[in-house]
Design an enzyme around this catalytic site. Structure first.
Site, PDB file in Angstrom:
ATOM      1  N   GLN A 197      24.540  -5.008  52.887  1.00  0.00           N
ATOM      2  CA  GLN A 197      24.643  -3.569  52.669  1.00  0.00           C
ATOM      3  C   GLN A 197      25.865  -3.293  51.807  1.00  0.00           C
ATOM      4  OE1 GLN A 197      26.137  -0.515  55.559  1.00  0.00           O
ATOM      5  NE2 GLN A 197      23.981   0.103  55.659  1.00  0.00           N
ATOM      6  N   TYR A 232      29.628   8.770  52.689  1.00  0.00           N
ATOM      7  CA  TYR A 232      30.369   7.905  51.771  1.00  0.00           C
ATOM      8  C   TYR A 232      30.100   8.353  50.330  1.00  0.00           C
ATOM      9  CZ  TYR A 232      31.178   5.173  55.977  1.00  0.00           C
ATOM     10  OH  TYR A 232      31.556   4.781  57.241  1.00  0.00           O
ATOM     11  N   SER A 273      21.358  -4.081  63.174  1.00  0.00           N
ATOM     12  CA  SER A 273      21.813  -2.974  62.335  1.00  0.00           C
ATOM     13  C   SER A 273      23.175  -3.281  61.707  1.00  0.00           C
ATOM     14  CB  SER A 273      21.921  -1.711  63.196  1.00  0.00           C
ATOM     15  OG  SER A 273      22.259  -0.602  62.408  1.00  0.00           O
TER      16      SER A 273
END
Length: 769
Positions: A486, A567, A408
């Site tokens: 990411q 975010y 992750s």
């Protein structure tokens, strides 16, 4: 001591028995509003583990109860024309009336005073030292002092009716029947000779289409006999004040007031699909008895009881809620193959896993394995016969993962001026040697002012490109792992301290201007962000596109757009953080407009043969936040724009969020998105073992399973799991292979030892020899 129980059900009776046995000089009275022979429902069910608890609490009543048991080891799932038998469950059933009669006799033998037809309240016993409020699901005591106990009652959507039958059953059985009006579920078990309980459950739409609201009891019983005519095999259904109900999930903020304490259903309820109502009631009694016997005052005992018992009750209630939710959303699972449907049912509450069923029901797991392999073949994935789901390959566009275990994205705050350091090379290199199918980078920011903290990585300079390319090249050279970048922008959560200095706390100095959907600070003392103008949107979109182009040069296999956790892009999606009045605020279509615009711009410059993902927060864990209907809509829209994978997380939108943590706690959100959109999904969140990953994948709850914190300190987790399950081992340099061989031998021995211990701990028969 003067002890009064208001309520003569299992909770009040069992507490009275235990207290009178160990406090023989106490006066113990039980007041029950019904007559001794009155009881509603038919049978009660206990697991072997629960019976062991009862045996330890009071051997005499346990011996009296078990003489009347019907015992079964098997569980049957009858769906369409298939019946799956799953052994090794260890349950016992007995008549509710029999249980109460046993407890009456035991109580009377000890000198407990029993009063029937007496509806009483605590005020009638001013001299009592202790009052047990065990007056059931509609507790008058709880209602009278509701301001103190603060009950929360969640009336669930499905309807159910409690019936009996003369049909004998040799297993706990779930019958599923599809009719023109809808789907019918029967939860069935035998509780004495030629008597079985049939709890029949349907959703609200089916209830309305059948017209049950206007029917008399005899009419809807006859209707249900027709629906389940094949399953009843000529036997009738029996009613006993069998009215249609909706299950009330009850929780109380407080369990005691002065000398009054709530027990059983008066305090909390757990859905019948995991058979916990009577179990909870009697174990409440055991816990209260233990607290009283170990303290010097009633007030201390009640405080101890609540403190020690609450965690276990909440754990069981959580499991029950997950279970009942499965039945409420039966339409999601009905299109599945019969095998996957049965496996999903068995593992719905997270207590039963792949490894459990491999030991208890190897033939069933073999069917599940074959079904999973057929599903892999249907979607065009390579198939490894006999290899557990976590180690089956998975393909997204032209990228094929060697397995479905993912590292992750985890922020480490070790970058310097946005440049990944030598620490990152070692960190991601260790993950690659550990054999993960896919490795995510930490959230990497598209601009200097898009960072969360000064320690966050970026991809907006040539130096950062060089550092990331070095890491990606190393991962590709040393193993089969693929790498996903990411990309994100911190938005209003930027210019904060690194985690160990105060997560989400603003920098004391050296901060920068913040942008967000709306001018709302994260904390009241946080920097107030500027609501983005159209010029801001264009600039930030250009930053995302530029970072995407750089990612191509770095050699990343996949890219993910971060639209979660409060975010920048997530701040547009949630109504809690988007209060705009223009085309980018208001309904979900408008709130999605800018994040979708950014994604499309990225997709346009990202190679068509490489996949893209989006991370979403599926809930804000706060009243007024984003809804699952909106999240499903958002996921579909990203899918239509070229998104290949939805990475499902939750929360972190505001500091007021109140997440409900637990094992695999975010998996249900991923499951819903997968079921309702048909998109591939990745789940994450308190997943700690490859056993859990196998369970999630085989049940169709996700396509990829991400591990976070466990991987930070144990990069070899996946290697050990591959050895444990006999899965193909990742390619490692020749010098590392002896260690791999030694690990395989060690894991094989450990696995064999664990299986042997599980066999010894398997449920044992409690029936009379």
């Amino acid at each position: 001591m003067d002890i009064v129980s208001i309520g003569g059900g299992p909770a009040g009776l069992y507490a009275a028995i235990l207290l009178k046995r160990d406090l023989p000089d106490a006066r113990v009275r039980v007041f029950e509003q019904n007559a001794p022979a009155d009881t509603f429902g038919f049978g009660v069910v206990f697991s072997d583990q629960t019976l062991d608890v009862f045996a330890g609490a009071d051997q005499i009543s346990y011996d009296m109860i078990r003489a009347a048991f019907s015992y079964w080891d098997d569980l049957d799932i009858a769906v369409r024309n298939h019946v799956f038998r799953v052994p090794g469950n260890g349950f016992c059933g007995c008549s509710r009336r029999t249980l109460l009669q046993v407890l009456y006799h035991r109580a009377e033998a000890l000198g407990v005073e029993l009063h029937f037809g007496a509806a009483v309240m605590p005020a009638q016993f001013p001299d009592a030292d202790l009052i047990l409020a065990a007056d059931g699901i509609n507790s008058r005591v709880r209602q009278h002092d509701a301001a103190h106990f603060a009950p929360a009652i969640d009336l669930r959507s499905n309807r159910f009716v409690w019936l009996g039958s003369t049909r004998a059953l040799d297993a706990f059985t779930f019958f599923f029947r599809e009719c023109e009006e809808g789907l019918f579920i029967a939860h069935c078990y035998q509780y004495e000779t030629e008597r079985s309980t049939w709890v029949i459950e349907i959703d609200e739409e089916t209830f309305a289409r059948c017209g049950f609201e206007a029917m008399a009891e005899a009419d809807y019983v006859a209707y249900l006999e027709r629906v389940f005519s094949e399953e009843l095999a000529g036997h009738p259904l029996i009613a006993n004040r069998s009215i249609w109900r909706r299950f009330p999930a009850i929780r109380c903020a407080k369990w005691h007031k002065d000398n009054v304490v709530l027990l059983g259903d008066a305090k909390s309820t757990a859905h019948f699909s995991i058979g916990s109502g009577t179990k909870l009631a009697m174990e409440d009694a055991i816990a209260l008895h233990g607290a009283i016997m170990s303290t010097d005052s009633i007030s201390a005992a009640l405080a101890l009881y609540e403190t020690q018992r609450r965690g276990e009750v909440e754990r069981l209630q959580h499991a029950a809620e997950v279970s009942l939710t499965w039945f409420e959303h039966l339409h999601r699972y009905w299109p599945m193959s019969e095998t996957r449907f049965a496996f999903s049912l068995m593992t719905r509450s997270k207590a039963i896993t792949w490894d459990d069923l491999t030991l208890r029901a190897p033939a069933f797991i073999a069917q599940v394995q074959q079904d999973f392999e057929r599903d892999c073949a249907r979607r065009g994935d390579a198939v490894r016969p006999g290899v557990v789901p976590a180690f089956q390959p998975f393909r997204l566009r032209d990228m094929t993962l060697a397995n479905r275990v993912v590292v992750s994205p985890m922020s480490t705050y070790r970058a310097r001026e946005g440049v990944p350091s030598e620490w990152h090379l070692v960190h991601y290199g260790a993950m690659a040697r550990g054999g993960a199918g896919l490795i995510y980078t930490e959230m990497t920011d598209v601009s200097d002012d898009g960072r969360i903290t000064p320690g966050c990585a970026g991809l907006y300079t040539d130096e950062q490109v060089h550092a990331w390319r070095r890491i990606v090249d190393f991962v590709h050279a040393e193993g089969e792992s693929r790498v996903c970048l990411q990309l994100g922008h911190a938005g209003r959560k930027g210019a904060t301290r690194v985690m160990w200095e105060g997560m989400d706390e603003p920098l004391a100095e050296g901060g920068w201007e913040l942008l967000a959907a709306s001018a709302l600070p994260y904390h009241p003392h946080s920097t107030v962000p500027r609501a983005m103008t159209r010029d801001d949107m264009d600039r930030v979109k250009a930053d995302f596109v530029a970072a995407t182009r750089r990612a191509v040069g770095c050699g990343f296999d996949m890219i993910e757009l971060h639209c979660a956790h409060g975010y920048l892009l997530a701040s547009f999606l949630s109504p809690l953080t988007n209060t705009r009045m223009d085309d980018y605020g208001g309904n979900v279509e408008n709130r999605l407009r800018y994040p979708l615009e950014v994604f499309r711009a990225m997709r346009a410059v990202w190679p068509a043969d490489r996949p893209m993902a989006v991370r979403l927060s599926a809930t804000d864990w706060q009243e007024g936040g984003i809804t699952m209907e909106e999240v499903v809509y958002i996921a579909r829209a990203f899918g239509q724009a070229g998104c290949d994978l939805i990475d499902v997380s939750t929360g972190q939108t505001t500091p007021s969020a109140r997440p409900v943590f637990g094992r695999m706690f975010q998996v249900p959100f991923a499951e819903q998105i997968r079921a309702e959109t048909g998109l591939a999904v990745m789940c994450v969140g308190n997943i700690s073992s490859v056993d859990q990953a196998n369970t999630i994948l085989a049940a169709g709850r996700a396509d990829l399973v991400a591990f976070g914190r466990p991987m930070l300190v144990d990069p070899a987790l996946i290697l050990r799991a591959a050895a444990r399950y006999g899965a193909p081992m990742p390619a490692l340099p020749p010098g590392a292979r002896p260690g791999l061989n030694a690990m395989t031998r060690t894991e094989n021995r450990r696995f064999a030892d664990e299986q042997a211990l599980r066999v010894k701990a398997r449920p044992r028969r409690h029936a009379m020899e």
